[in-house]
Motif scaffolding. Structure first.
Motif, PDB file in Angstrom:
ATOM      1  N   CYS A   8       0.823  -1.214   0.000  1.00  0.00           N
ATOM      2  CA  CYS A   8       0.000   0.000   0.000  1.00  0.00           C
ATOM      3  C   CYS A   8       0.852   1.257   0.000  1.00  0.00           C
ATOM      4  N   VAL A   9       1.979   1.239  -0.687  1.00  0.00           N
ATOM      5  CA  VAL A   9       2.836   2.403  -0.658  1.00  0.00           C
ATOM      6  C   VAL A   9       2.832   3.180  -1.962  1.00  0.00           C
ATOM      7  N   PHE A  10       2.204   2.663  -2.985  1.00  0.00           N
ATOM      8  CA  PHE A  10       2.207   3.389  -4.246  1.00  0.00           C
ATOM      9  C   PHE A  10       1.309   4.619  -4.136  1.00  0.00           C
ATOM     10  N   ALA A  11       1.535   5.342  -4.841  1.00  0.00           N
ATOM     11  CA  ALA A  11       0.709   6.484  -4.892  1.00  0.00           C
ATOM     12  C   ALA A  11      -0.113   6.752  -6.051  1.00  0.00           C
ATOM     13  N   ALA A  12      -0.325   6.637  -5.764  1.00  0.00           N
ATOM     14  CA  ALA A  12      -1.250   7.280  -6.419  1.00  0.00           C
ATOM     15  C   ALA A  12      -1.400   8.605  -6.540  1.00  0.00           C
ATOM     16  N   VAL A  13      -0.663   7.568  -7.005  1.00  0.00           N
ATOM     17  CA  VAL A  13      -1.401   8.232  -6.374  1.00  0.00           C
ATOM     18  C   VAL A  13      -0.809   9.131  -5.939  1.00  0.00           C
ATOM     19  N   CYS A  14      -0.874   9.504  -4.534  1.00  0.00           N
ATOM     20  CA  CYS A  14       0.357  10.238  -4.562  1.00  0.00           C
ATOM     21  C   CYS A  14       0.258  11.373  -5.540  1.00  0.00           C
ATOM     22  N   GLY A  63      -8.646  13.869   1.900  1.00  0.00           N
ATOM     23  CA  GLY A  63      -9.775  13.080   1.421  1.00  0.00           C
ATOM     24  C   GLY A  63      -9.260  11.808   0.791  1.00  0.00           C
ATOM     25  N   ASP A  64     -10.151  11.053   0.187  1.00  0.00           N
ATOM     26  CA  ASP A  64      -9.812   9.755  -0.393  1.00  0.00           C
ATOM     27  C   ASP A  64      -9.213   9.890  -1.789  1.00  0.00           C
ATOM     28  N   GLU A  65      -8.327   8.941  -2.112  1.00  0.00           N
ATOM     29  CA  GLU A  65      -7.767   8.852  -3.461  1.00  0.00           C
ATOM     30  C   GLU A  65      -8.037   7.464  -4.016  1.00  0.00           C
ATOM     31  N   HIS A  66      -8.598   7.429  -5.230  1.00  0.00           N
ATOM     32  CA  HIS A  66      -8.819   6.192  -5.974  1.00  0.00           C
ATOM     33  C   HIS A  66      -7.969   6.302  -7.236  1.00  0.00           C
ATOM     34  N   ALA A  67      -7.333   5.204  -7.637  1.00  0.00           N
ATOM     35  CA  ALA A  67      -6.469   5.245  -8.815  1.00  0.00           C
ATOM     36  C   ALA A  67      -6.558   3.936  -9.581  1.00  0.00           C
ATOM     37  N   VAL A  68      -6.262   4.011 -10.875  1.00  0.00           N
ATOM     38  CA  VAL A  68      -6.153   2.833 -11.726  1.00  0.00           C
ATOM     39  C   VAL A  68      -4.883   2.990 -12.550  1.00  0.00           C
ATOM     40  N   ILE A  69      -4.052   1.954 -12.553  1.00  0.00           N
ATOM     41  CA  ILE A  69      -2.837   1.972 -13.353  1.00  0.00           C
ATOM     42  C   ILE A  69      -3.221   1.608 -14.788  1.00  0.00           C
ATOM     43  N   ALA A  70      -3.091   2.580 -15.685  1.00  0.00           N
ATOM     44  CA  ALA A  70      -3.439   2.346 -17.085  1.00  0.00           C
ATOM     45  C   ALA A  70      -2.299   1.650 -17.824  1.00  0.00           C
ATOM     46  N   GLN A  71      -1.075   2.069 -17.532  1.00  0.00           N
ATOM     47  CA  GLN A  71       0.129   1.494 -18.124  1.00  0.00           C
ATOM     48  C   GLN A  71       1.091   1.242 -16.979  1.00  0.00           C
ATOM     49  N   GLY A  72       1.286  -0.005 -16.627  1.00  0.00           N
ATOM     50  CA  GLY A  72       2.107  -0.345 -15.472  1.00  0.00           C
ATOM     51  C   GLY A  72       3.579  -0.451 -15.777  1.00  0.00           C
ATOM     52  N   GLY A  73       4.308  -0.957 -14.782  1.00  0.00           N
ATOM     53  CA  GLY A  73       5.746  -1.138 -14.928  1.00  0.00           C
ATOM     54  C   GLY A  73       6.403  -1.412 -13.594  1.00  0.00           C
ATOM     55  N   MET A  74       7.706  -1.519 -13.618  1.00  0.00           N
ATOM     56  CA  MET A  74       8.494  -1.811 -12.425  1.00  0.00           C
ATOM     57  C   MET A  74       8.713  -0.542 -11.614  1.00  0.00           C
ATOM     58  N   VAL A  75       8.531  -0.669 -10.286  1.00  0.00           N
ATOM     59  CA  VAL A  75       8.800   0.438  -9.373  1.00  0.00           C
ATOM     60  C   VAL A  75       9.615  -0.077  -8.199  1.00  0.00           C
ATOM     61  N   GLU A  76      10.389   0.836  -7.609  1.00  0.00           N
ATOM     62  CA  GLU A  76      11.152   0.527  -6.407  1.00  0.00           C
ATOM     63  C   GLU A  76      10.419   1.117  -5.211  1.00  0.00           C
ATOM     64  N   LEU A  77      10.175   0.282  -4.213  1.00  0.00           N
ATOM     65  CA  LEU A  77       9.498   0.704  -2.991  1.00  0.00           C
ATOM     66  C   LEU A  77      10.494   1.372  -2.041  1.00  0.00           C
ATOM     67  N   HIS A 106      11.201   1.613 -14.684  1.00  0.00           N
ATOM     68  CA  HIS A 106      10.663   1.054 -15.914  1.00  0.00           C
ATOM     69  C   HIS A 106      11.075   1.931 -17.091  1.00  0.00           C
ATOM     70  N   ASP A 107      11.477   1.326 -18.198  1.00  0.00           N
ATOM     71  CA  ASP A 107      11.936   2.095 -19.352  1.00  0.00           C
ATOM     72  C   ASP A 107      10.834   2.940 -19.990  1.00  0.00           C
ATOM     73  N   ALA A 108       9.623   2.414 -20.047  1.00  0.00           N
ATOM     74  CA  ALA A 108       8.493   3.156 -20.625  1.00  0.00           C
ATOM     75  C   ALA A 108       7.763   3.916 -19.511  1.00  0.00           C
ATOM     76  N   PRO A 109       7.034   4.959 -19.857  1.00  0.00           N
ATOM     77  CA  PRO A 109       6.282   5.702 -18.843  1.00  0.00           C
ATOM     78  C   PRO A 109       5.223   4.826 -18.152  1.00  0.00           C
ATOM     79  N   ILE A 110       5.029   5.060 -16.872  1.00  0.00           N
ATOM     80  CA  ILE A 110       3.940   4.451 -16.109  1.00  0.00           C
ATOM     81  C   ILE A 110       2.833   5.501 -16.078  1.00  0.00           C
ATOM     82  N   VAL A 111       1.611   5.103 -16.438  1.00  0.00           N
ATOM     83  CA  VAL A 111       0.488   6.039 -16.523  1.00  0.00           C
ATOM     84  C   VAL A 111      -0.591   5.602 -15.539  1.00  0.00           C
ATOM     85  N   VAL A 112      -1.037   6.547 -14.722  1.00  0.00           N
ATOM     86  CA  VAL A 112      -2.042   6.274 -13.693  1.00  0.00           C
ATOM     87  C   VAL A 112      -3.126   7.345 -13.775  1.00  0.00           C
ATOM     88  N   TYR A 113      -4.387   6.927 -13.688  1.00  0.00           N
ATOM     89  CA  TYR A 113      -5.500   7.865 -13.594  1.00  0.00           C
ATOM     90  C   TYR A 113      -5.994   7.867 -12.163  1.00  0.00           C
TER      91      TYR A 113
END
Length: 129
Positions: A8-14, A63-77, A106-113
């Motif tokens: 639960c550390v990604f962000a979204a988020v963020c 407030g609350d944050e909801h997110a969906v990873i549209a284009q994923g990839g590798m991340v370092e925690l 990740h070499d390609a962009p990670i895209v999150v909505y």
């Protein structure tokens, strides 16, 4: 390694302005509207693009944050472990939960909505580092 729900550390988020270096992470606000029937609350929809090496710092929202990873990839925690965030992964961070602290590996962009349901007039992001 694939993303697991226990991480639960990604962000979204963020995904707030001022949380990252502009050249490696960009957040584009797509819309901001009042939340129907709830005075003082608004819904903010955004697109986040995280380039290789881009880091989202630890932070919270009013407030609350909801997110969906549209284009994923590798991340370092924050603990140095590398995990893969799969396309289509949903995420949720309740008000006040510290999240972020991830760096794209990740070499390609990670895209999150993201969709934030936050109190109007308060700072969108509070840093937690």
């Amino acid at each position: 390694m694939k993303f697991s729900k226990s991480i639960c550390v990604f962000a979204a988020v963020c995904f707030a302005s001022g949380v990252f270096a502009e050249e490696l992470v960009s957040r584009t606000e797509l819309s901001r509207d009042p939340l129907s029937g709830v005075p003082g609350m608004e819904v903010v929809k955004s697109k986040l693009v995280l380039q290789n090496g881009g880091r989202i710092v630890l932070h919270t929202h009013p407030g609350d944050e909801h997110a969906v990873i549209a284009q994923g990839g590798m991340v370092e925690l924050p603990n140095g472990k590398t995990v893969e965030f799969a396309d289509g992964t949903p995420m949720f961070f309740p008000e006040g939960q510290v999240h972020g602290g991830i760096t794209s590996r990740h070499d390609a962009p990670i895209v999150v909505y993201t969709t934030h349901i936050v109190r109007s007039g308060e700072p969108f992001t509070t840093l937690a580092e």
